[in-house]
Design an enzyme around this catalytic site. Sequence first.
Site, PDB file in Angstrom:
ATOM      1  CG  HIS A 115      -2.013  -1.017   1.141  1.00 38.37           C
ATOM      2  ND1 HIS A 115      -2.573  -1.594   2.253  1.00 38.37           N
ATOM      3  CD2 HIS A 115      -2.636  -1.582   0.069  1.00 38.37           C
ATOM      4  CE1 HIS A 115      -3.505  -2.456   1.880  1.00 38.37           C
ATOM      5  NE2 HIS A 115      -3.560  -2.468   0.560  1.00 38.37           N
ATOM      6  CD  GLU A 118      -1.294   0.464   4.725  1.00 38.09           C
ATOM      7  OE1 GLU A 118      -0.697  -0.604   4.996  1.00 38.09           O
ATOM      8  OE2 GLU A 118      -2.522   0.532   4.534  1.00 38.09           O
ATOM      9  CG  HIS A 215       0.076  -3.939   5.275  1.00 32.96           C
ATOM     10  ND1 HIS A 215      -0.672  -3.522   4.203  1.00 32.96           N
ATOM     11  CD2 HIS A 215       0.503  -5.196   4.967  1.00 32.96           C
ATOM     12  CE1 HIS A 215      -0.699  -4.477   3.288  1.00 32.96           C
ATOM     13  NE2 HIS A 215       0.007  -5.503   3.734  1.00 32.96           N
ATOM     14  CD  GLU A 300      -2.053  -3.582   9.140  1.00 34.15           C
ATOM     15  OE1 GLU A 300      -1.667  -2.389   9.166  1.00 34.15           O
ATOM     16  OE2 GLU A 300      -2.761  -4.050   8.227  1.00 34.15           O
TER      17      GLU A 300
END
Length: 720
Positions: A115, A118, A215, A300
């Site tokens: 992404h 990110e 991420h 994450e």
Amino acid sequence: MFIYIVFFTLFLFCHFIVSEFDDHSHSKPIDHLKMLDFHQNKYLVSTDGRAFVYHNYEGLTGFLSNITSGPCRNITKLFSIGLTTQKREIWTVRITDNPTIEEFEPEFLYVGNMHGDETIGRELLVHLIQDICDQYGTNEYVTTLVDNTDIYIVVSLNPDGFEVPQRENANHQDLNRNFPDQFYAATHTYNFQPETRAMMKFLNERHFSLGSNIHSGALLCNYPWDGSATHRGAYPSICPDDVLYQHLCTVYSSADVDLRDRNSGSTHGGITNGGAWYIVYGGLQDYSYAFHGMLHVTLELSEVKVLPVSDLEIEWNRNKDSLYNFMDQAHRGVKGFVSCSCGVFNPVAANLTFAGATIPANLEPSPAIQIMTTFSDPNTGDYFRVLLPGQYTVTVKTANCPVKITTITVPVPSSTLGVSLIQEGAVLLNFDLTRSECASASETSTQTTSQTTSQTPSPSPSGLYGNLSFDCRESQTQEVSFSVVQVIPRSALSYTEGIAFDEEGNLYESTGLIGNSKLMQLIINSNGSSSSQTHLLSSQYYATGITIWKDKIFLLTWKNNIGFVFNKTDFTEIGNFSYIGDGLGLTNDENYIYMSNGSSIITLLNPETFLPLLYINVTSQRTPIDHITELEMINGYIWANSRDTDFIYIICPTTGTVVGVIDLYNIKERFFTGNPSIDILNGIAYNQTSHKIYITGKMWPYLFQISIFKDVSTPSTTPS
């Protein structure tokens, strides 16, 4: 004018809100000041891996080129796995003690920045590469890790998105919703992006045992499944390796105090099951695990998507130990070689399953995989499987050798991290078939010994493949020539969906169309073919593929998600089964059933329960082949039609590799020119009694017996 300004302002505000929030409620919007900080700094063309700045594409390229050609040239190799939508290279660094050769080492993968907005993963991986370079040769741990691990780092899968920055690629597609998915493989129309195709090709070429994609937008370690057969949000979607995944995520979170102490919602100790957090379909994590047998988690690592430059050093120090600890785990479990040697070492592509003494009781139901498959490297024969301590039943299946079944105990390692774990390594378990086993495999299709059970069809007689020789280890696809041996008249009204012979040489056919779907037994003689027995399906069903297994006929329907089982003798319906998505083609290898759904995916099924066991991604020269329809198993290879083409693909069932392709355009040109009613090629059948191959199509007035061979000249299409 005032009204126009108001509406324009509202439009910009709504666009900002939609584009800057992730798909889950836990992520935070991008702060304007931090965005300004990002934009001001990302244009600094820094090639310094030690500098805590954002490395834009030019700077990243310079850094990677310098470090792999300079001080770390002996342990690194820089290459691109493909081009992005805007033609940027997707740079990848290989790190190991001998980066130009293949060694008996587990393969590990980190992927960053899929992404574009990110950013933490991209910069963490830059610093990881630099740190490994700085520490190698002086730090015992880093040196041991590099000398015994084949590490691959894709620093930025979405460099186009990073330059904006935006979540999606330049085509405004979310790459983490763009991969094949076991839960909607049959129903989803794929529009694979260049970045997605590059990653799929890369995973096909390598055999990773462990990895992660990084991420930001939350703070946790997420593990499979992300998708769900029941589509229940905020509810655990349990995979076969659930306990192992909890261990792997805990290894990462335990060295990160912010992550370790995170307890909210579905997250406990910084880890969460994907389905319990929120449902995702088409993600890289589930694709890697379901289709490639690679243990893969999603990290994450920051609640803030675009970090200010001032926070980059803090985040590196917070995650450094965890990034290393996670790589260590590639060295626990089992490793070895698979060979069908017949006297000499002959590496072979194999599917290995490891069934533990305990399986999670609440596994996600079909079509979720119920037991994970590990794949050996067809070029070297080696495999690596991360496992927790315990006893496992191991089943090894190859294309042309008997299956081996054995048990193994994985002991508790002396250390769960670091040099000791790496040096101790995984338990060594080799699989090798002796000459006598290879010989007996060519004599019979079913063999049972105390340790070995054959599960491969008996080879067909010499001459079926002529002078052709296929090798599942080869990435090249052979062009296969053909000749027409016999032309058999048949009904031109048959909208053929599948044809199949039973063991006695009787031919069966299924025909489609709503209200006219039939199952028929055909009689072939000198005058052509005719039906001797017919069963008309209820008007709501559109019949598709068939296969004959033992004394049963399995028949699929196109859009009804239901299949039927008929008694072969009198067509009495004796059962039915369900599946997700379209049902198109069926075949079997006497032990398993294979089903196509119109995509590039062929599903391996248990013939007793019809539950999926494995998903096979069909590829030719590393590129997925879409629209697979009719299937037939011939001498250990799957033959397949592809919708709207004149090709038959010959596929290795253990790897999904297309080893041969037959172009049947000449048949249509020779026999059907000027006939507007002729539909697509769709029908392949192999008579195991007479060893003859037949093909036909929808509304074709002929059934063709063909032979195949390797020939550079144009084959004749004149019947003998």
